[in-house]
Motif scaffolding. Structure first.
Motif, PDB file in Angstrom:
ATOM      1  N   GLU A  59      23.889  22.883  25.471  1.00 32.46           N
ATOM      2  CA  GLU A  59      23.201  23.178  24.221  1.00 32.46           C
ATOM      3  C   GLU A  59      21.824  23.775  24.457  1.00 32.46           C
ATOM      4  O   GLU A  59      21.329  24.591  23.657  1.00 32.46           O
ATOM      5  CB  GLU A  59      23.091  21.917  23.352  1.00 32.46           C
ATOM      6  CG  GLU A  59      22.327  20.766  23.968  1.00 32.46           C
ATOM      7  CD  GLU A  59      23.201  19.834  24.773  1.00 32.46           C
ATOM      8  OE1 GLU A  59      22.898  18.627  24.783  1.00 32.46           O
ATOM      9  OE2 GLU A  59      24.172  20.305  25.404  1.00 32.46           O
ATOM     10  N   VAL A  60      21.194  23.409  25.579  1.00 32.25           N
ATOM     11  CA  VAL A  60      19.881  23.971  25.907  1.00 32.25           C
ATOM     12  C   VAL A  60      20.042  25.417  26.359  1.00 32.25           C
ATOM     13  O   VAL A  60      19.287  26.304  25.927  1.00 32.25           O
ATOM     14  CB  VAL A  60      19.187  23.129  26.988  1.00 32.25           C
ATOM     15  CG1 VAL A  60      17.855  23.761  27.398  1.00 32.25           C
ATOM     16  CG2 VAL A  60      18.979  21.705  26.494  1.00 32.25           C
ATOM     17  N   ALA A  61      21.005  25.657  27.237  1.00 34.80           N
ATOM     18  CA  ALA A  61      21.237  27.027  27.710  1.00 34.80           C
ATOM     19  C   ALA A  61      21.565  27.952  26.552  1.00 34.80           C
ATOM     20  O   ALA A  61      21.085  29.093  26.488  1.00 34.80           O
ATOM     21  CB  ALA A  61      22.368  27.028  28.742  1.00 34.80           C
ATOM     22  N   GLU A  62      22.380  27.478  25.599  1.00 39.14           N
ATOM     23  CA  GLU A  62      22.741  28.305  24.440  1.00 39.14           C
ATOM     24  C   GLU A  62      21.519  28.585  23.570  1.00 39.14           C
ATOM     25  O   GLU A  62      21.335  29.701  23.078  1.00 39.14           O
ATOM     26  CB  GLU A  62      23.827  27.615  23.624  1.00 39.14           C
ATOM     27  CG  GLU A  62      25.181  27.594  24.307  1.00 39.14           C
ATOM     28  CD  GLU A  62      26.234  26.907  23.475  1.00 39.14           C
ATOM     29  OE1 GLU A  62      25.875  26.331  22.404  1.00 39.14           O
ATOM     30  OE2 GLU A  62      27.411  26.929  23.869  1.00 39.14           O
ATOM     31  N   ARG A  63      20.709  27.578  23.372  1.00 37.50           N
ATOM     32  CA  ARG A  63      19.510  27.756  22.552  1.00 37.50           C
ATOM     33  C   ARG A  63      18.546  28.733  23.215  1.00 37.50           C
ATOM     34  O   ARG A  63      17.965  29.603  22.563  1.00 37.50           O
ATOM     35  CB  ARG A  63      18.840  26.407  22.335  1.00 37.50           C
ATOM     36  CG  ARG A  63      17.603  26.440  21.444  1.00 37.50           C
ATOM     37  CD  ARG A  63      17.932  26.770  20.018  1.00 37.50           C
ATOM     38  NE  ARG A  63      16.810  26.453  19.147  1.00 37.50           N
ATOM     39  CZ  ARG A  63      16.592  27.010  17.966  1.00 37.50           C
ATOM     40  NH1 ARG A  63      17.423  27.909  17.507  1.00 37.50           N
ATOM     41  NH2 ARG A  63      15.558  26.648  17.236  1.00 37.50           N
ATOM     42  N   PHE A  64      18.375  28.607  24.534  1.00 37.04           N
ATOM     43  CA  PHE A  64      17.517  29.546  25.247  1.00 37.04           C
ATOM     44  C   PHE A  64      18.046  30.969  25.138  1.00 37.04           C
ATOM     45  O   PHE A  64      17.284  31.928  25.077  1.00 37.04           O
ATOM     46  CB  PHE A  64      17.411  29.164  26.722  1.00 37.04           C
ATOM     47  CG  PHE A  64      16.494  28.008  27.005  1.00 37.04           C
ATOM     48  CD1 PHE A  64      15.703  27.451  26.019  1.00 37.04           C
ATOM     49  CD2 PHE A  64      16.415  27.478  28.284  1.00 37.04           C
ATOM     50  CE1 PHE A  64      14.850  26.389  26.293  1.00 37.04           C
ATOM     51  CE2 PHE A  64      15.559  26.430  28.569  1.00 37.04           C
ATOM     52  CZ  PHE A  64      14.786  25.876  27.577  1.00 37.04           C
ATOM     53  N   ALA A  65      19.371  31.085  25.154  1.00 29.83           N
ATOM     54  CA  ALA A  65      19.983  32.410  25.091  1.00 29.83           C
ATOM     55  C   ALA A  65      19.964  32.998  23.684  1.00 29.83           C
ATOM     56  O   ALA A  65      20.365  34.141  23.482  1.00 29.83           O
ATOM     57  CB  ALA A  65      21.420  32.343  25.599  1.00 29.83           C
ATOM     58  N   GLY A  66      19.538  32.195  22.710  1.00 26.17           N
ATOM     59  CA  GLY A  66      19.421  32.701  21.354  1.00 26.17           C
ATOM     60  C   GLY A  66      20.570  32.353  20.451  1.00 26.17           C
ATOM     61  O   GLY A  66      20.596  32.763  19.284  1.00 26.17           O
ATOM     62  N   ALA A  67      21.537  31.570  20.970  1.00 26.62           N
ATOM     63  CA  ALA A  67      22.644  31.165  20.127  1.00 26.62           C
ATOM     64  C   ALA A  67      22.174  30.150  19.094  1.00 26.62           C
ATOM     65  O   ALA A  67      21.242  29.384  19.353  1.00 26.62           O
ATOM     66  CB  ALA A  67      23.763  30.544  20.976  1.00 26.62           C
ATOM     67  N   ALA A  68      22.791  30.150  17.947  1.00 25.07           N
ATOM     68  CA  ALA A  68      22.441  29.173  16.924  1.00 25.07           C
ATOM     69  C   ALA A  68      22.768  27.786  17.437  1.00 25.07           C
ATOM     70  O   ALA A  68      23.854  27.561  17.999  1.00 25.07           O
ATOM     71  CB  ALA A  68      23.215  29.462  15.632  1.00 25.07           C
ATOM     72  N   PRO A  69      21.866  26.811  17.280  1.00 28.43           N
ATOM     73  CA  PRO A  69      22.131  25.473  17.778  1.00 28.43           C
ATOM     74  C   PRO A  69      23.260  24.798  17.005  1.00 28.43           C
ATOM     75  O   PRO A  69      23.387  24.971  15.797  1.00 28.43           O
ATOM     76  CB  PRO A  69      20.791  24.744  17.548  1.00 28.43           C
ATOM     77  CG  PRO A  69      20.177  25.472  16.404  1.00 28.43           C
ATOM     78  CD  PRO A  69      20.598  26.916  16.581  1.00 28.43           C
ATOM     79  N   ARG A  70      24.111  24.038  17.712  1.00 30.38           N
ATOM     80  CA  ARG A  70      25.202  23.325  17.056  1.00 30.38           C
ATOM     81  C   ARG A  70      24.617  22.165  16.235  1.00 30.38           C
ATOM     82  O   ARG A  70      24.799  22.078  15.041  1.00 30.38           O
ATOM     83  CB  ARG A  70      26.186  22.778  18.099  1.00 30.38           C
ATOM     84  CG  ARG A  70      26.800  23.871  18.965  1.00 30.38           C
ATOM     85  CD  ARG A  70      27.539  23.264  20.155  1.00 30.38           C
ATOM     86  NE  ARG A  70      28.024  24.290  21.049  1.00 30.38           N
ATOM     87  CZ  ARG A  70      29.192  24.887  20.942  1.00 30.38           C
ATOM     88  NH1 ARG A  70      30.003  24.576  19.955  1.00 30.38           N
ATOM     89  NH2 ARG A  70      29.559  25.804  21.796  1.00 30.38           N
ATOM     90  N   THR A  71      23.936  21.252  16.911  1.00 31.39           N
ATOM     91  CA  THR A  71      23.210  20.166  16.270  1.00 31.39           C
ATOM     92  C   THR A  71      22.042  19.855  17.189  1.00 31.39           C
ATOM     93  O   THR A  71      22.005  20.302  18.341  1.00 31.39           O
ATOM     94  CB  THR A  71      24.064  18.884  16.114  1.00 31.39           C
ATOM     95  OG1 THR A  71      24.421  18.407  17.407  1.00 31.39           O
ATOM     96  CG2 THR A  71      25.313  19.149  15.288  1.00 31.39           C
ATOM     97  N   ASP A  72      21.120  19.058  16.698  1.00 33.53           N
ATOM     98  CA  ASP A  72      20.000  18.624  17.546  1.00 33.53           C
ATOM     99  C   ASP A  72      20.383  17.309  18.217  1.00 33.53           C
ATOM    100  O   ASP A  72      19.649  16.328  18.154  1.00 33.53           O
ATOM    101  CB  ASP A  72      18.731  18.448  16.705  1.00 33.53           C
ATOM    102  CG  ASP A  72      18.160  19.783  16.303  1.00 33.53           C
ATOM    103  OD1 ASP A  72      17.663  19.890  15.184  1.00 33.53           O
ATOM    104  OD2 ASP A  72      18.239  20.729  17.099  1.00 33.53           O
TER     105      ASP A  72
END
Length: 237
Positions: free
Chosen positions: A221-234
């Protein structure tokens, strides 16, 4: 870290080195919590400092063969103390001392509560590459412009009654807007002292540190967020 007497820490260096490396490639600096206002010096044996020791041990094990220096910030006062920002001043001194010791190696800061605020405040230092804030104190109005180009991960328990997790979510969004690669993770059931589910806090923090140092993969989830993907949940996982 084994000293347990109650004498006040004398004036001196702001950096305590727990592990050196013959050829330093990177460094991790831990910053424990404190109080909003307290001018007295910390004691050698204090609960906020003790709470960071399991994190230090876990990170030390995970980076044992990677040339990573492990250190902690030594505060001169127990509190932040308003505009004085004492913890941040000590953190800056510690980073300067670390640079003289190791050279300009990349640094990851790991700070809890007041230590998280101090870590975020000094993240513009030339050596800092990333910050892991654990239940950080992120009051409204904290500066974020200096975080451009840094990686910021904030981890907060949803049962924290000392620092507000909603402030962390808001800070993360502001940091991202200022140019940071940022992510905020919710620890379900987590409290401020990080005692509920303590092992999960230690494991996640270690994964974050090794990932930020490029010694292993970041949590998805961190890698996706860094890459600009919309976060799934916090939610950490």
């Amino acid at each position: 870290m084994a000293v347990r007497d109650t004498k006040a820490l004398p004036p001196g260096p702001a950096l305590v080195v727990e592990r050196t490396a013959e050829r330093p490639r990177a460094a991790v600096v831990l910053l424990h919590g404190g109080r909003a206002d307290a001018l007295e010096p910390p004691t050698r044996w204090n609960l906020p400092g003790a709470r960071m020791r399991p994190f230090a041990r876990a990170i030390a094990r995970a980076t044992a063969d990677d040339g990573v220096v492990l250190a902690q910030v030594r505060y001169r006062h127990r509190g932040w103390n308003g505009v004085r920002g004492d913890a941040a001043r000590d953190a800056r001194r510690a980073l300067d001392e670390l640079t003289r010791l190791t050279g300009p190696v990349p640094v990851v800061l790991v700070g809890h509560s007041m230590g998280g605020r101090a870590a975020l405040r000094v993240a513009g230092h030339s050596t800092v590459r990333a910050v892991v804030g654990l239940a950080p104190w992120c009051p409204p109005g904290e500066p974020v412009e200096h975080l451009a180009g840094r990686r910021i991960v904030l981890v907060h328990g949803d049962r924290d009654r000392v620092t507000d997790p909603r402030d962390s979510w808001a800070f993360e969004e502001r940091a991202r807007a200022a140019g940071a690669e940022s992510c905020a993770l919710r620890m379900p059931g987590g409290d401020h002292a990080m005692l509920r589910g303590a092992g999960e806090w230690h494991t996640l923090t270690t994964r974050l540190v090794t990932g930020l140092l490029h010694l292993g993969p970041l949590p998805r989830e961190v890698a996706e967020r860094f890459a600009g993907a919309a976060p799934r949940t916090d939610t950490a996982g």
